[in-house]
Design a protein around this motif. Structure first.
Motif, PDB file in Angstrom:
ATOM      1  N   VAL A   1      13.693  -4.901  -2.342  1.00  0.00           N
ATOM      2  CA  VAL A   1      14.699  -5.996  -3.175  1.00  0.00           C
ATOM      3  C   VAL A   1      14.054  -6.758  -4.296  1.00  0.00           C
ATOM      4  O   VAL A   1      13.096  -7.628  -3.725  1.00  0.00           O
ATOM      5  CB  VAL A   1      14.778  -6.364  -1.843  1.00  0.00           C
ATOM      6  CG1 VAL A   1      16.322  -7.772  -2.902  1.00  0.00           C
ATOM      7  CG2 VAL A   1      16.430  -5.927  -1.212  1.00  0.00           C
ATOM      8  N   ALA A   2      14.408  -6.992  -5.812  1.00  0.00           N
ATOM      9  CA  ALA A   2      13.285  -7.226  -6.288  1.00  0.00           C
ATOM     10  C   ALA A   2      14.189  -9.054  -6.472  1.00  0.00           C
ATOM     11  O   ALA A   2      14.859  -8.717  -5.755  1.00  0.00           O
ATOM     12  CB  ALA A   2      13.763  -6.558  -7.595  1.00  0.00           C
TER      13      ALA A   2
ATOM     14  N   TYR B   1      14.300   5.517  -3.248  1.00  0.00           N
ATOM     15  CA  TYR B   1      14.605   4.044  -3.143  1.00  0.00           C
ATOM     16  C   TYR B   1      15.462   3.377  -4.127  1.00  0.00           C
ATOM     17  O   TYR B   1      16.127   3.742  -4.563  1.00  0.00           O
ATOM     18  CB  TYR B   1      13.175   3.394  -4.726  1.00  0.00           C
ATOM     19  CG  TYR B   1      11.575   3.582  -4.147  1.00  0.00           C
ATOM     20  CD1 TYR B   1      11.241   2.893  -3.349  1.00  0.00           C
ATOM     21  CD2 TYR B   1      11.559   4.156  -5.256  1.00  0.00           C
ATOM     22  CE1 TYR B   1       9.650   3.029  -3.252  1.00  0.00           C
ATOM     23  CE2 TYR B   1       9.952   4.290  -4.838  1.00  0.00           C
ATOM     24  CZ  TYR B   1       9.578   3.613  -3.797  1.00  0.00           C
ATOM     25  OH  TYR B   1       7.322   3.820  -4.253  1.00  0.00           O
ATOM     26  N   ALA B   2      16.368   2.148  -2.879  1.00  0.00           N
ATOM     27  CA  ALA B   2      17.757   2.459  -2.675  1.00  0.00           C
ATOM     28  C   ALA B   2      17.594   1.458  -4.322  1.00  0.00           C
ATOM     29  O   ALA B   2      19.184   1.738  -4.497  1.00  0.00           O
ATOM     30  CB  ALA B   2      17.789   1.496  -1.536  1.00  0.00           C
ATOM     31  N   PHE B   3      16.817   1.170  -4.600  1.00  0.00           N
ATOM     32  CA  PHE B   3      16.933  -0.110  -5.766  1.00  0.00           C
ATOM     33  C   PHE B   3      16.660   0.888  -7.263  1.00  0.00           C
ATOM     34  O   PHE B   3      17.597   0.963  -8.139  1.00  0.00           O
ATOM     35  CB  PHE B   3      15.837  -1.477  -5.484  1.00  0.00           C
ATOM     36  CG  PHE B   3      14.377  -0.378  -6.677  1.00  0.00           C
ATOM     37  CD1 PHE B   3      14.278  -0.117  -7.712  1.00  0.00           C
ATOM     38  CD2 PHE B   3      12.983  -0.247  -5.348  1.00  0.00           C
ATOM     39  CE1 PHE B   3      13.112  -0.467  -7.940  1.00  0.00           C
ATOM     40  CE2 PHE B   3      11.934   0.338  -5.092  1.00  0.00           C
ATOM     41  CZ  PHE B   3      11.736   0.009  -6.948  1.00  0.00           C
TER      42      PHE B   3
ATOM     43  N   GLU C   1       1.062  -1.325   0.003  1.00  0.00           N
ATOM     44  CA  GLU C   1      -0.390  -0.075  -0.497  1.00  0.00           C
ATOM     45  C   GLU C   1       0.722   1.058  -0.366  1.00  0.00           C
ATOM     46  O   GLU C   1       2.104   1.414   0.982  1.00  0.00           O
ATOM     47  CB  GLU C   1      -1.270   0.535   1.857  1.00  0.00           C
ATOM     48  CG  GLU C   1      -1.801   1.237   1.227  1.00  0.00           C
ATOM     49  CD  GLU C   1      -3.084   0.862   2.620  1.00  0.00           C
ATOM     50  OE1 GLU C   1      -3.634   2.022   2.748  1.00  0.00           O
ATOM     51  OE2 GLU C   1      -3.102  -0.012   3.499  1.00  0.00           O
ATOM     52  N   GLY C   2       0.870   2.426  -0.910  1.00  0.00           N
ATOM     53  CA  GLY C   2       1.319   3.531  -1.139  1.00  0.00           C
ATOM     54  C   GLY C   2       2.589   2.855  -1.657  1.00  0.00           C
ATOM     55  O   GLY C   2       3.340   4.050  -2.381  1.00  0.00           O
ATOM     56  N   GLY C   3       2.609   1.664  -2.192  1.00  0.00           N
ATOM     57  CA  GLY C   3       3.715   1.464  -3.148  1.00  0.00           C
ATOM     58  C   GLY C   3       5.083   0.802  -2.416  1.00  0.00           C
ATOM     59  O   GLY C   3       4.866   0.989  -1.186  1.00  0.00           O
ATOM     60  N   PRO C   4       6.471   0.650  -2.984  1.00  0.00           N
ATOM     61  CA  PRO C   4       7.128  -0.360  -2.039  1.00  0.00           C
ATOM     62  C   PRO C   4       7.603   0.727  -1.242  1.00  0.00           C
ATOM     63  O   PRO C   4       8.051   1.542  -1.684  1.00  0.00           O
ATOM     64  CB  PRO C   4       8.172  -0.627  -3.754  1.00  0.00           C
ATOM     65  CG  PRO C   4       7.571  -0.258  -4.676  1.00  0.00           C
ATOM     66  CD  PRO C   4       6.609   0.785  -4.685  1.00  0.00           C
ATOM     67  N   PRO C   5       8.609  -0.115  -0.153  1.00  0.00           N
ATOM     68  CA  PRO C   5       9.576   0.306   1.266  1.00  0.00           C
ATOM     69  C   PRO C   5      10.664   0.792   0.689  1.00  0.00           C
ATOM     70  O   PRO C   5      10.434   0.298  -1.259  1.00  0.00           O
ATOM     71  CB  PRO C   5       9.280  -1.283   2.353  1.00  0.00           C
ATOM     72  CG  PRO C   5       9.331  -2.060   0.869  1.00  0.00           C
ATOM     73  CD  PRO C   5       8.438  -2.147  -0.194  1.00  0.00           C
TER      74      PRO C   5
END
Length: 300
Positions: free
Chosen positions: A94-95, A195-197, A86-90
């Motif tokens: 990590v994919a 986002y780190a990724f 909810e609200g997008g990825p944290p």
């Protein structure tokens, strides 16, 4: 959890034994909390405490539930962040294995080598592939969540020649050289640092420039670096910017353009999770488009 909730009761009744693989299916694929001792039997020699420390499970009293999703990727099995969120990825999402990571893996030279470096390892997929033909692999990531899941994925795929180091870009490997350097790092040109990724945190395409300029320093003579990067297109010569970063490096280079997107499409692709909120989505698109216009980008 990868199945529909309505199907879980059906699938549970197909699992009729206490075999470790069936426990793993209940936990990771059906999303069923299991007794801690059952999880430890299934994932030995890792203990529940170790699995919790790695962020793979979450304790609920004397039971635990999966905190990751498992995805088959060719002959590998990889753990990554669960979704949707909810609200997008944290921020520390990590994919597992993505289309870009599959492209990078398919283009990588797979000759036997003494050493390899995976910069921005994420789930560890590139490091795991490299570990199959390199004597030793160093995997680096600034994201602690990625660091932990890469460690788990190496064990899950019975790989024991990967050394994980926490840090940004080449900082953890100062003064070292490698036969193979790999990087599927946060190359997205973005005004954000959430986002780190995705977000490299350096203006314009500066993250990719730094990566390309510094990589040769860490290559052994005759070594290969395979880097996924993003850069601004200004004018008709799509290769002008990355070519300028390579000049004087002492390396030969092959530049392969995978995709080009106009500023609107670039902004839309990387903020798709906001599409359900038209106002927030529109504001974000305007901010990203304006950011690219500041740098005179015709496309990315």
């Amino acid at each position: 959890y990868q199945g529909r909730a309505r199907d879980v009761p059906v699938h549970l009744r197909r699992l009729t034994t206490e075999a470790p693989v069936e426990a793993a299916i209940r936990l990771f694929f059906l999303g069923v909390p299991l007794p801690v001792e059952e999880i430890e039997r299934a994932l030995a020699p890792l203990t529940a405490a170790e699995l919790e420390a790695l962020g793979v499970v979450e304790r609920i009293g004397d039971r635990a539930r999966a905190a990751v999703r498992l995805v088959p990727h060719m002959e590998l099995l990889l753990a990554g962040s669960r979704y949707p969120h909810e609200g997008g990825p944290p921020a520390d999402y990590v994919a597992t294995a993505t289309a870009p990571s599959a492209i990078l893996a398919s283009l990588t030279v797979r000759t036997a080598a003494r050493s390899a470096l995976d910069v921005g390892t994420g789930s560890g997929v590139q490091a795991i592939w490299a570990a199959r033909h390199c004597e030793r692999v160093v995997a680096v990531d600034v994201n602690r969540r990625a660091f932990n899941l890469a460690s788990f994925n190496a064990r899950l795929n019975e790989i024991d020649n990967i050394e994980l180091r926490e840090g940004s870009l080449f900082e953890p490997v100062a003064d070292e050289r490698f036969d193979l350097v790999l990087c599927n790092a946060p190359y997205v040109i973005s005004p954000d640092t959430r986002y780190a990724f995705r977000d490299g945190g350096i203006p314009s395409d500066g993250f990719s420039e730094r990566l390309v300029r510094e990589a040769p320093t860490y290559l052994e003579e005759g070594g290969f670096a395979h880097l996924l990067i993003g850069w601004l297109l200004q004018g008709d010569d799509w290769a002008a910017r990355p070519r300028s970063w390579i000049e004087g490096s002492g390396c030969d280079a092959w530049l392969l353009r995978g995709v080009s997107r106009d500023p609107v499409t670039h902004a839309a692709v990387w903020n798709d999770e906001l599409a359900g909120d038209p106002d927030a989505y529109g504001d974000t698109l305007d901010r990203w488009i304006g950011y690219l216009e500041e740098f005179g980008a015709d496309a990315v």
